[in-house]
Design an enzyme around this catalytic site. Structure first.
Site, PDB file in Angstrom:
ATOM      1  N   THR A  12       0.777  -1.261  -0.033  1.00  0.00           N
ATOM      2  CA  THR A  12       0.016   0.014  -0.134  1.00  0.00           C
ATOM      3  C   THR A  12       0.834   1.197  -0.136  1.00  0.00           C
ATOM      4  O   THR A  12       0.422   2.097  -0.628  1.00  0.00           O
ATOM      5  CB  THR A  12      -0.940   0.103   1.365  1.00  0.00           C
ATOM      6  OG1 THR A  12      -1.821  -1.089   1.179  1.00  0.00           O
ATOM      7  CG2 THR A  12      -1.752   1.275   1.200  1.00  0.00           C
ATOM      8  N   SER A  54       1.101  -7.399  -1.077  1.00  0.00           N
ATOM      9  CA  SER A  54       1.777  -8.370  -0.127  1.00  0.00           C
ATOM     10  C   SER A  54       0.830  -9.649   0.258  1.00  0.00           C
ATOM     11  O   SER A  54       1.351 -10.551   0.713  1.00  0.00           O
ATOM     12  CB  SER A  54       2.071  -7.845   1.393  1.00  0.00           C
ATOM     13  OG  SER A  54       0.790  -7.606   1.975  1.00  0.00           O
ATOM     14  N   THR A  85       1.359  -4.335   4.459  1.00  0.00           N
ATOM     15  CA  THR A  85       0.875  -4.541   5.804  1.00  0.00           C
ATOM     16  C   THR A  85       0.317  -6.127   6.048  1.00  0.00           C
ATOM     17  O   THR A  85       0.379  -6.578   7.046  1.00  0.00           O
ATOM     18  CB  THR A  85       0.035  -3.378   6.466  1.00  0.00           C
ATOM     19  OG1 THR A  85      -1.229  -3.309   5.688  1.00  0.00           O
ATOM     20  CG2 THR A  85       0.821  -2.106   6.415  1.00  0.00           C
ATOM     21  N   ASP A  86      -0.392  -6.573   5.016  1.00  0.00           N
ATOM     22  CA  ASP A  86      -1.354  -7.617   5.213  1.00  0.00           C
ATOM     23  C   ASP A  86      -0.417  -8.839   5.579  1.00  0.00           C
ATOM     24  O   ASP A  86      -0.797  -9.977   6.479  1.00  0.00           O
ATOM     25  CB  ASP A  86      -2.069  -8.036   3.946  1.00  0.00           C
ATOM     26  CG  ASP A  86      -3.093  -7.134   3.945  1.00  0.00           C
ATOM     27  OD1 ASP A  86      -3.583  -6.262   4.823  1.00  0.00           O
ATOM     28  OD2 ASP A  86      -3.750  -6.916   2.903  1.00  0.00           O
TER      29      ASP A  86
END
Length: 331
Positions: A12, A54, A85-86
């Site tokens: 992101t 990710s 971030t995932d």
């Protein structure tokens, strides 16, 4: 002057909207243009390693990141990896196990909003990460996010949208970063030797989340396909009575299969010795994750399986060895 390498992998933080939702579209040089850096103090160089969401991260990507760090290790004083971030917590664990006892800081960060957005956490997260990676007292693998510094094996994304997305599970924060100032809570001793680099992971690991309606027959199929099954049990850990015979049959089969008990409860960890439903497992050859995060449990098993090559006792020894603060239990 500190020489820092920033490695971009997408996520992101580097995303743009191309009409069908956000996708990674900015490279590492684009990210740097948004930052105000003290060029007299920091020499920041960049490497575009991949540009993916990710969600699409795979084991080969972890090895690629680790390889890039190893190839550049002697050239820089610290490293910052930008990542979606995932699955950032999984990648932080992977690098923690592939590169152990790094005397140089390896920092992973990302953002909940793209860096090009008018309102974003990306600039602060990236600036804080560079600050932490440039400090003489920083070492090993960590996550820097929303001012928090989290050990690479203790991070967990707990919020999907808020800026304070990451928590340190079952372990204190290593430090916080405020206005270019690092406030340290855990003082890890300086590491003098070069790190140990590993180059293999065995991804034959399955996560089985127990629910009250799970069918025993499913277990035989799973154990046929995977060498190691992590059982995400209830509470402090246990196996329902109607599944015990199935687990015993699998455990005593000719094929070497590993069973690891963990818990669905995020905080405080497992302890199968507390209840009878856990002690049902006493006669089985199993391991327990205790206070390790699920992410650390998954990736540590991949690392330990690759090193032990089918030797259960060696696998168990490696799994219970503390690495980068991943467990308080050393058996």
């Amino acid at each position: 002057m500190k020489n820092i390498l920033m490695i971009s992998t997408g996520g992101t933080i580097a995303s743009v909207n191309k009409g069908k939702g956000l996708v990674p579209g900015l490279n590492s040089r684009d990210l740097v243009e948004y930052l105000k850096l003290d060029r007299d103090r920091i020499n920041l160089e960049t490497l575009d390693l991949m540009s993916i969401d990710s969600t699409d991260i795979q084991v080969e990507d972890w090895l690629k990141i680790s390889c890039a760090l190893e190839l550049n290790y002697d050239k820089y004083d610290g490293f910052v990896i930008t990542h979606g971030t995932d699955t950032l917590a999984y990648t932080a664990c992977a690098i923690s196990y592939l590169i152990q006892n790094s005397k140089k800081p390896i920092v992973l960060t990302g953002a909940q909003k793209s860096i090009f957005s008018d309102i974003t956490d990306a600039k602060l997260n990236l600036t804080d990460s560079i600050t932490y990676a440039s400090d003489d007292k920083s070492n090993d693998v960590s996550i820097v996010f929303n001012g928090k510094v989290i050990a690479g094996t203790r991070g967990r994304k707990e919020k999907t949208k808020s800026y304070d997305a990451f928590t340190s599970l079952n372990y204190p924060l290593l430090a916080t970063v405020h206005d270019d100032r690092i406030i340290r809570y855990i003082h890890k001793e300086a590491l003098e030797e070069n790190p140990t680099f590993y180059h293999k992971l065995d991804d034959s690991v399955f996560l089985l989340k127990l629910i009250p309606t799970i069918e025993p027959e499913l277990l035989f199929y799973i154990f046929e396909k995977y060498k190691t099954v992590i059982v995400e049990s209830y509470g402090v850990g246990g196996i329902p009575s109607y599944l015990v015979d199935t687990f015993k049959a699998v455990n005593k089969s000719e094929k070497q299969r590993n069973i690891v008990i963990t818990t669905q409860v995020p905080m405080e960890g497992s302890d199968i010795s507390v209840y009878e439903v856990g002690r049902r497992l006493d006669e089985l050859n199993i391991m327990e994750s205790f206070d390790m995060t699920l992410e650390a449990t998954v990736v540590k098993l991949m690392w330990a399986m690759a090193q032990s090559e089918g030797d259960f006792n060696k696998l168990k020894d490696l799994f219970y060895t503390q690495i980068n603060f991943d467990t308080l239990y050393e058996l």
